[in-house]
Design a protein around this motif. Structure first.
Motif, short mmCIF file in Angstrom:
data_model
loop_
_atom_site.label_atom_id
_atom_site.label_comp_id
_atom_site.label_asym_id
_atom_site.label_seq_id
_atom_site.Cartn_x
_atom_site.Cartn_y
_atom_site.Cartn_z
N ASP A 65 0.83 -1.22 0.00
CA ASP A 65 0.00 0.00 0.00
C ASP A 65 0.86 1.26 0.00
O ASP A 65 0.62 2.20 -0.76
N VAL A 66 1.83 1.28 0.93
CA VAL A 66 2.72 2.44 1.03
C VAL A 66 4.15 1.95 0.82
O VAL A 66 4.68 1.19 1.63
N ASP A 67 4.72 2.34 -0.30
CA ASP A 67 6.03 1.82 -0.71
C ASP A 67 6.98 2.99 -0.90
O ASP A 67 6.72 3.90 -1.70
N LEU A 68 8.09 2.96 -0.16
CA LEU A 68 9.06 4.07 -0.23
C LEU A 68 9.62 4.27 -1.64
O LEU A 68 10.09 5.35 -1.96
N THR A 69 9.58 3.23 -2.45
CA THR A 69 10.10 3.37 -3.82
C THR A 69 9.03 3.92 -4.76
O THR A 69 9.29 4.12 -5.95
N ALA A 72 18.85 -1.54 -2.29
CA ALA A 72 19.16 -0.96 -0.97
C ALA A 72 19.17 0.57 -1.05
O ALA A 72 18.60 1.25 -0.19
N PHE A 73 19.79 1.11 -2.09
CA PHE A 73 19.84 2.58 -2.24
C PHE A 73 18.47 3.16 -2.58
O PHE A 73 18.12 4.24 -2.12
N LEU A 74 17.71 2.43 -3.38
CA LEU A 74 16.38 2.91 -3.77
C LEU A 74 15.49 3.11 -2.54
O LEU A 74 14.75 4.10 -2.44
N ILE A 75 15.59 2.18 -1.59
CA ILE A 75 14.75 2.26 -0.38
C ILE A 75 15.39 3.17 0.68
O ILE A 75 14.76 4.10 1.18
N ASN A 76 16.66 2.89 1.00
CA ASN A 76 17.29 3.56 2.15
C ASN A 76 17.73 4.99 1.87
O ASN A 76 17.83 5.80 2.79
N ALA A 77 18.03 5.29 0.61
CA ALA A 77 18.51 6.64 0.29
C ALA A 77 17.44 7.43 -0.49
O ALA A 77 16.87 8.38 0.03
N THR A 78 17.12 6.97 -1.71
CA THR A 78 16.15 7.71 -2.52
C THR A 78 14.78 7.74 -1.85
O THR A 78 14.15 8.80 -1.75
N GLY A 126 30.07 -1.28 4.32
CA GLY A 126 29.33 -2.08 3.34
C GLY A 126 28.23 -1.29 2.66
O GLY A 126 28.02 -0.10 2.95
N THR A 127 27.53 -1.96 1.75
CA THR A 127 26.48 -1.29 0.97
C THR A 127 25.32 -0.83 1.85
O THR A 127 24.80 0.26 1.69
N TYR A 128 24.91 -1.70 2.80
CA TYR A 128 23.79 -1.32 3.69
C TYR A 128 24.13 -0.01 4.42
O TYR A 128 23.35 0.95 4.39
N GLY A 129 25.30 0.03 5.07
CA GLY A 129 25.71 1.22 5.81
C GLY A 129 25.84 2.43 4.91
O GLY A 129 25.45 3.55 5.28
N ALA A 184 23.75 5.82 5.23
CA ALA A 184 24.42 7.12 5.36
C ALA A 184 23.90 8.08 4.30
O ALA A 184 23.66 9.27 4.58
N ALA A 185 23.69 7.58 3.09
CA ALA A 185 23.12 8.42 2.02
C ALA A 185 21.70 8.84 2.39
O ALA A 185 21.28 9.97 2.10
N GLY A 186 20.96 7.95 3.06
CA GLY A 186 19.61 8.26 3.53
C GLY A 186 19.64 9.40 4.54
O GLY A 186 18.80 10.31 4.51
#
Ligand SMILES: NC(=O)c1ccc[n+]([C@@H]2O[C@H](COP(=O)([O-])OP(=O)(O)OC[C@H]3O[C@@H](n4cnc5c(N)ncnc54)[C@H](OP(=O)(O)O)[C@@H]3O)[C@@H](O)[C@H]2O)c1
Length: 300
Positions: free
Chosen positions: A34-38, A74-80, A123-126, A130-132
């Motif tokens: 229903d609610v998607d950060l992407t 990971a970047f699409l959700i956590n940063a963008t 790593g990529t997650y971190g 950080a970008a988020g």
């Protein structure tokens, strides 16, 4: 007050929903599909409908090892995604609490990290988290970023539940003893968020906006965490394995993890007058839910 939580089924989101409602707040928790950060349009429509006084972003791509091969997601959700949510909050003048991680640090220090220490993820997650953080800071002036660590709860998947499952299956278990951090109960973190939420929603003090560290009190290693889990499980009558201390080198993982990621919680305590309990005491409260008492003569 009306609180909107992104990430309906996550550990923290579930605690916020249950504990927020118990405190008399109207908590609207929503997640995929229903609610998607992407998909910012789903987030925007939801915020328009709920009209919250505060948003908590408890949603994230949290699969630390998988992130090494799913970097884009990971970047699409956590940063963008975090940035888009922040932009929508700012446009509607809604304060935002965003959750971040100890994994933004490289773990080379040997004293607890403070908020102003240099962010240098391994790593990529971190890196995506950080970008988020940067995206939130840029897009939404009325934000609080809470960096936390080693979350466990009765909900979802986490180290506590993995240990109890493996402990029941195996006679011996090797657990890494050269990574130090602070286990944090999602229940305690939700309490902290619900404690500060009314002050942030009132938005009378602009000095409150910024980044804070908030974790369970005291530190240990993953092996120390496991030892305490099994000590408490044994008291509750569970069969527990022999525990062996191993090194990170003996347990290679796709993502590198910080060897030391203890966070200094002083700023949060001094600003909000609130600190999380000793992680061992909080673990004991959580054990009642995840490890029913089987000891003879004791009531489950
Ligand atoms: N777990 C830890 O040890 C730890 C440590 C430090 C910091 N943190 C941070 O603390 C926060 C909460 O962590 P947690 O352990 O509660 O997380 P979690 O249990 O892994 O839950 C994350 C939730 O985010 C949702 N989500 C993922 N992508 C989404 C998207 N595109 N749109 C909407 N929702 C989405 C997931 O939904 P689905 O159910 O659809 O997958 C899941 O319910 C996160 O920001 C995390 O980075 C966690």
């Amino acid at each position: 007050m009306k609180i909107a939580v992104v990430g309906r089924e996550g550990q923290l989101a579930q605690c916020l929903r249950i504990q927020g409602r118990a405190r008399g707040h109207y908590v609207h928790a929503a997640g995929r599909p229903d609610v998607d950060l992407t998909k910012p349009e789903t987030v925007g429509a939801w915020l328009d409908q709920v009209k919250p006084g505060l948003v908590v972003n408890a949603a994230a791509y949290t699969a630390v090892d998988k992130a090494e091969t799913e970097c884009e997601q990971a970047f699409l959700i956590n940063a963008t995604g975090a940035g888009e949510l922040s932009r929508l909050c700012a446009a509607a003048s809604i304060p935002l609490i965003h959750i971040s991680t100890d994994f933004v640090f490289d773990g080379t220090r040997r004293r607890p990290y403070v908020e102003t220490d240099t962010v240098l993820p391994l790593g990529t997650y971190g890196t995506s988290k950080a970008a988020g953080e940067m995206a939130v800071q840029r897009a939404c002036p009325q934000h609080v970023i809470l960096r936390t660590s080693w979350i466990y709860s009765a909900h979802g998947n986490n180290f506590l539940k993995t240990m109890l499952r493996l402990g029941a299956e195996r006679a011996e278990l090797g657990v890494v003893d050269d990574q130090r951090g602070s286990p944090t109960s999602a229940h305690d973190l939700a309490d902290a968020i619900l404690e500060i939420a009314p002050r942030l929603a009132a938005a009378t003090d602009p000095s409150l906006w910024g980044t804070y560290h908030v974790t369970g009190a005291y530190e240990t290693t993953w092996h120390g965490f496991a030892a305490e889990i099994f000590r408490q499980a044994a008291i509750r009558g569970a069969t527990v394995p022999r525990l062996k201390a191993i090194t990170t080198a003996e347990y290679p993982t796709p993502a590198r993890r910080p060897a030391y990621s203890v966070l200094d919680n002083t700023k949060f305590l001094e600003t909000f007058g609130f600190a999380l309990p000793d992680w061992r005491a909080s673990l004991s409260r959580c054990m009642a839910d995840v490890c029913p008492n089987q000891a003879p003569g004791q009531v489950a």
